[in-house]
Design an enzyme around this catalytic site. Structure first.
Site, short mmCIF file in Angstrom:
data_model
loop_
_atom_site.label_atom_id
_atom_site.label_comp_id
_atom_site.label_asym_id
_atom_site.label_seq_id
_atom_site.Cartn_x
_atom_site.Cartn_y
_atom_site.Cartn_z
N ASN A 193 0.88 -1.17 0.00
CA ASN A 193 0.00 0.00 0.00
C ASN A 193 0.91 1.22 0.00
O ASN A 193 1.51 1.56 1.03
CB ASN A 193 -0.89 -0.02 1.25
CG ASN A 193 -1.69 1.27 1.41
OD1 ASN A 193 -1.75 2.09 0.50
ND2 ASN A 193 -2.30 1.44 2.57
N LYS A 219 0.19 4.26 -0.28
CA LYS A 219 -0.44 5.47 0.29
C LYS A 219 -0.22 6.64 -0.67
O LYS A 219 -0.22 6.43 -1.88
CB LYS A 219 0.09 5.72 1.71
CG LYS A 219 -0.03 4.45 2.59
CD LYS A 219 0.18 4.68 4.04
CE LYS A 219 -0.01 3.37 4.79
NZ LYS A 219 0.12 3.50 6.24
N HIS A 221 -9.43 1.55 5.11
CA HIS A 221 -8.13 1.69 5.77
C HIS A 221 -8.30 2.65 6.97
O HIS A 221 -9.07 3.61 6.89
CB HIS A 221 -7.09 2.23 4.79
CG HIS A 221 -5.70 2.17 5.34
ND1 HIS A 221 -5.22 3.10 6.22
CD2 HIS A 221 -4.71 1.26 5.16
CE1 HIS A 221 -3.99 2.77 6.56
NE2 HIS A 221 -3.65 1.67 5.94
N GLU A 235 -6.58 5.00 8.02
CA GLU A 235 -6.32 6.42 7.71
C GLU A 235 -7.57 7.06 7.09
O GLU A 235 -7.85 8.23 7.33
CB GLU A 235 -5.10 6.53 6.80
CG GLU A 235 -3.81 6.27 7.58
CD GLU A 235 -2.67 5.71 6.78
OE1 GLU A 235 -2.72 5.74 5.54
OE2 GLU A 235 -1.69 5.24 7.41
N GLU A 282 -5.17 -4.55 10.82
CA GLU A 282 -4.13 -3.53 10.99
C GLU A 282 -4.39 -2.75 12.28
O GLU A 282 -5.18 -1.79 12.28
CB GLU A 282 -4.15 -2.55 9.81
CG GLU A 282 -3.84 -3.17 8.48
CD GLU A 282 -3.27 -2.15 7.49
OE1 GLU A 282 -2.19 -2.41 6.97
OE2 GLU A 282 -3.89 -1.09 7.30
N GLY A 293 2.86 2.67 10.81
CA GLY A 293 3.81 3.77 10.64
C GLY A 293 4.55 4.13 11.91
O GLY A 293 5.21 5.16 11.98
N SER A 310 3.71 -1.80 10.31
CA SER A 310 5.17 -1.87 10.47
C SER A 310 5.74 -3.23 10.09
O SER A 310 6.64 -3.75 10.76
CB SER A 310 5.57 -1.48 11.90
OG SER A 310 5.21 -0.13 12.16
P1 13P Z 1 3.25 0.70 7.67
O1 13P Z 1 3.75 -0.60 7.10
O2 13P Z 1 3.97 1.90 7.14
O3 13P Z 1 3.19 0.65 9.17
O4 13P Z 1 1.74 0.88 7.16
C1 13P Z 1 0.85 -0.16 7.33
C2 13P Z 1 -0.39 0.13 6.56
O5 13P Z 1 -1.15 1.02 6.92
C3 13P Z 1 -0.65 -0.63 5.34
O6 13P Z 1 -1.93 -0.41 4.86
#
Ligand code: 13P
Length: 257
Positions: free
Chosen positions: A10, A12, A100, A102, A172, A178, A218
Site C-alpha cells: 500500500n 499510500k 483503511h 487512515e 491492521e 507507521g 510496520s
Molecule cells: P506501515 O507498514 O507503514 O506501518 O503501514 C501499514 C499500513 O497502513 C498498510 O496499509
C-alpha cells in the site's frame, strides 16, 4: 484448501506515475518466478499511477496484481473528486483496499460506508481488502475484539456466502501503523484467529477456513517471517517498506528467509 498467501504494497500518497513505474521496474528485477508462485503479490499505487502501472504489468507480462487504495460506491454521477468501481475495473484493478484506518480516522469513513464500498467492489468483480483494527486506547480499554467484530459486521453487511472467496481481511492495529511498533506475532495471530472465528460464526467453517487474513502495521524484512509463521496470518499489507524495492522484494520472498 490451502490458502495462498497475499502480500500487498500500500503505497499510500507516495509516487507520481513516473516514480511508480520506476518502483515497479526495480521490484520486478528483484523477483523471480518462484516468488510469484509462493504468494500473490500486489501493488496499490495512488489513483494517478494506476493506468501507468496497468500498462507496465500488461506490456511486460508481470505476474503482479494491481490494487487501488480506495473507491466510491456509486457507479457514476455528480460526485466531484470520486472514483467509481467501474473506472477501476476498466483499468484491470484486481484488489481495492476498503476502510483503511487512515480513511476512517482522517476522512470520516464509518462502518456503513466501508460496507457500501466492499459491496460495490464485489459487484464489479474485483476483490475488496477490508481493513479492520483497533486504536491503542481501545486495546488498552479491552475493547479490541468488540471494535474489530463491529468493523467486520459493517464491512461484510450484505456480502453473500458465495462472494466470500473474493474477500480479503487485513488486520491492521492502528497503533502499529507507521510507528515501527509491530504487533507481536502471537497478538497478530490471536486477532486474525478471532476474525476467522467470527467469519465462521456468520458464514460457515469452510468459508472461514478459506478466508485470507493479512496482518498490517510496520511489516519489515526483519519481522515478516515470524508473522507468516502464524497459523492465522495469510499475508501482509505493507506500507512504508513497500516503497523500498529491496525491502519489499525481501518481504515478498519471506519463504526464503
Ligand atoms: P506501515 O507498514 O507503514 O506501518 O503501514 C501499514 C499500513 O497502513 C498498510 O496499509
Amino acid at each position: 484448501m490451502a490458502r495462498t498467501p497475499i502480500i500487498v504494497g500500500n503505497w499510500k500518497m507516495h509516487c507520481d506515475h513516473l516514480a511508480a513505474i520506476q518502483l515497479v521496474q526495480q521490484l520486478s528485477y528483484r523477483l523471480d518466478p518462484k516468488d510469484y508462485d509462493t504468494s500473490e503479490l500486489v501493488v496499490a499505487p495512488p489513483f494517478t499511477a494506476l493506468r501507468s502501472i496497468q500498462t507496465l504489468i500488461q506490456g511486460d507480462d508481470l505476474p503482479l496484481g494491481l490494487g487501488a487504495q480506495n473507491v466510491f460506491w456509486e457507479s457514476e454521477g455528480a460526485f466531484t473528486g470520486e472514483v467509481s468501481p467501474a473506472m477501476l475495473a476498466a483499468l484491470h484493478v484486481a484488489y481495492v483496499i476498503c476502510g483503511h484506518s487512515e480513511r476512517r480516522a482522517m476522512f470520516g469513513e464509518d462502518n456503513q460506508d466501508v460496507g457500501r464500498k466492499v459491496r460495490a467492489v464485489l459487484a464489479h468483480n474485483m476483490r475488496p481488502i477490508l481493513c479492520v483494527g483497533e486504536t491503542l486506547e481501545q486495546r488498552e480499554a479491552g475493547q479490541a475484539n468488540d471494535v474489530v467484530v463491529r468493523q467486520l459486521n459493517g464491512g461484510l453487511e450484505g456480502v453473500q456466502a458465495a462472494q466470500m472467496g473474493d474477500v480479503v481481511i487485513a488486520y491492521e492495529p492502528v497503533w502499529a501503523i507507521g510507528t515501527g511498533r509491530t504487533a507481536l506475532p502471537q497478538d497478530a495471530d490471536e486477532m486474525c484467529g478471532i476474525i476467522r472465528g467470527h467469519v465462521g460464526d456468520v458464514y460457515d467453517a469452510a468459508i472461514a477456513g478459506d478466508l485470507r487474513v493479512q496482518y498490517g502495521g510496520s511489516v519489515k524484512p526483519a519481522n515478516i517471517a515470524s508473522l507468516m509463521d502464524c497459523a492465522h496470518v495469510d499475508g501482509a499489507l505493507v506500507g512504508g517498506a513497500s516503497l523500498d524495492p529491496d525491502d519489499f522484494a525481501t518481504i515478498c520472498r519471506w519463504h526464503r528467509l
